[in-house]
Design a protein around this motif. Structure first.
Motif: not given
Length: 384
Positions: A201-202, A228-230, A247-251, A256-260
Motif C-alpha cells: 500500500i502506498s 508506505t506513507g504517513d 509500516f515504513l513511513g516515507y520512502v 518506492r519504485t523497487h517496492l512496486m
C-alpha cells in the motif's frame, strides 16, 4: 499566438501540481500565472517567471492559503490576461474564474469541482482543525458556492481527469467535460516479472483512504503487507495491526519504485476521483487490488490489470486477494497497458487533438510546444 497557463496556487506539490508542471514543460514559452507562489515547496520552474496576484503580498498567505478562500476569485478576476489568445487553467477551485479577451479560448483542466464547497463534510474530516469553525464559515461557504457556479461558466471547454469528475462537473456546474486521463512518467518505473511475497500500500494515512479495511483483511489472512506513507491515522492503524503488517513511513522514489516492481499486488481501498497509484503499479508490471468505484474504472481492466472489489469491506477485499493468489498474471501485458494508455506522449497527443478540433488546425501550428513529446515514449527500466 500567446498562451497563458493558470493554476490555483503553487504552495505545495501534489497530483494537480504534477499535471501543471507537465503543461508548463509542454507549452514551454507560455506565461505562468497563479494566485500564490512558494518556490521552496512546489514545482521547480528553473528560473521561469511566475506571475502572481495581490494575495502574494499578504502576510501569512502562503502558509495559510486555505484561509484566504473568500478572496481568490477576486484575485483571479483582477489578473490581466487580455493579451492572450489561449488560456489553459489547471484547477480544483478558483483558477477557472479568470477573464479572457473577446475571441480568446479558455480550456480548463478541472481536477475536481471545488471540493470544500460541494463536499464540505468529507473535506472537514480530512482537515479536522477547521471543523470547530464551521458555524462561523457556513455563511461564507454559501456565498462562495454562488460565486463558484457563476465563474464555472467562464471556460469554453472543460477537460476532466476521469469520468467521475466529469459527472460532478455536469451535475454541479451544468457543463459537459471531455475526459483525458492524466499521465505518469512511465520511464521512472522499473519492470519486474519476479515478484516477492508481499502486498503493498502506498498512501497517505487519512480517514477516507480506508486503510483500516486492508489491515483487518491482512490481519485475518496473515499475508505480508508493507505500507508506505504517513499521516494522522498512522498511530491508530499501527495499533490495530499484527506482525505481518509493516509500516515504513516515507520512502524515497527509488525505494518506492523497487517496492512496486516486486510486490505481488498494490492494494487501494479508497474511493479515488482518479488516482495515479494504480497506473504506477501497472507501469511496474504489478497488478492492483482496488475498490471498484471512481477513477479505477477508467484505468483498470478487471481480471487483466488487477482485481476490482465491491463493496468497500474487508470481506470483499479478502475475496479479491484470494483471486490474486490463484491467478496467473501476464506482467508484461500489465506494463504495456500503462505505457500504451497513460504515458506523457499519449496525454499530449490527446491534448493537441482537442486543441486542433476546438480551436482549429492553424492554432496548433502556431503554438510553441515540445513537439518531441508527441512521439511515442516507451522506455521502462527493467529490474533484473
Amino acid at each position: 499566438m500567446k498562451v497563458a497557463l493558470v493554476h490555483d496556487y503553487l504552495t505545495q506539490f501534489g497530483g494537480a501540481e504534477r499535471v501543471f508542471e507537465l503543461l508548463c514543460q509542454f507549452f514551454y514559452e507560455a506565461d505562468v500565472y497563479t494566485s500564490l507562489y512558494d518556490p521552496q515547496n512546489t514545482v521547480d520552474f528553473a528560473g521561469r517567471a511566475v506571475k502572481t496576484t495581490f494575495l502574494q503580498q499578504l502576510p501569512g498567505a502562503k502558509l495559510g492559503f486555505r484561509l484566504f478562500a473568500p478572496f481568490y476569485y477576486r484575485a483571479f478576476r483582477r489578473l490581466d490576461l487580455q493579451d492572450y489568445d489561449l488560456i489553459i487553467s489547471s484547477t480544483s477551485s478558483f483558477a477557472k474564474g479568470v477573464k479572457k479577451k473577446p475571441g480568446a479560448m479558455h480550456i480548463c483542466f478541472c481536477h475536481n469541482v471545488t471540493r470544500f464547497l460541494w463536499d464540505t463534510r468529507t473535506y472537514l474530516e480530512e482537515y479536522s482543525k477547521f471543523q470547530k469553525f464551521y458555524p462561523l464559515i457556513k455563511p461564507i461557504f454559501q456565498s462562495l458556492r454562488q460565486q463558484d457556479l457563476q465563474y464555472a461558466q467562464e471556460p469554453d471547454l472543460y477537460i476532466a481527469n476521469s469520468t467521475t469528475v466529469a459527472k460532478r462537473i455536469r451535475q454541479i456546474y451544468q457543463r459537459k467535460a471531455l475526459v483525458i486521463n492524466y499521465p505518469i512518467d512511465t520511464s521512472k518505473f522499473i519492470y519486474s516479472a519476479e515478484k516477492e511475497d508481499y502486498y503493498l500500500i502506498s498512501s497517505r494515512m487519512i480517514s477516507y483512504k480506508r486503510l483500516d479495511i486492508a489491515i483487518e483483511t491482512f490481519n485475518w489472512l496473515g499475508l505480508p503487507l508493507i505500507i508506505t506513507g504517513d499521516g494522522p491515522e498512522r498511530e491508530r492503524l499501527e495499533a490495530m495491526s499484527l506482525d505481518n503488517i509493516k509500516f515504513l513511513g516515507y520512502v524515497d522514489d527509488n525505494w518506492r519504485t523497487h517496492l512496486m516492481a516486486k510486490a505481488k499486488a498494490v492494494v487501494i481501498t479508497a474511493l479515488e476521483d482518479y488516482g495515479l497509484v494504480p497506473i504506477e503499479a501497472n507501469a511496474s508490471g504489478t497488478p492492483v487490488v482496488a475498490y471498484g468505484a471512481g477513477g479505477v474504472l477508467d484505468t483498470q481492466i478487471d481480471g487483466e490489470t488487477g482485481i476490482l472489489f465491491t463493496p468497500q469491506s474487508p470481506d470483499a477485499l479478502q475475496g479479491a486477494i484470494e483471486q490474486v493468489e490463484s491467478q496467473n498474471w501476464n506482467y508484461t501485458k500489465i506494463r504495456e497497458h500503462a505505457v500504451n494508455n497513460f504515458s506523457e506522449s499519449v496525454f499530449f497527443q490527446q491534448i493537441t487533438k482537442v486543441i486542433e478540433e476546438f480551436c482549429g488546425p492553424s492554432i496548433v501550428h502556431n503554438l510553441n510546444i515540445k513537439s518531441e513529446w508527441l512521439a511515442n515514449k516507451v522506455p521502462i527500466g527493467v529490474d533484473r
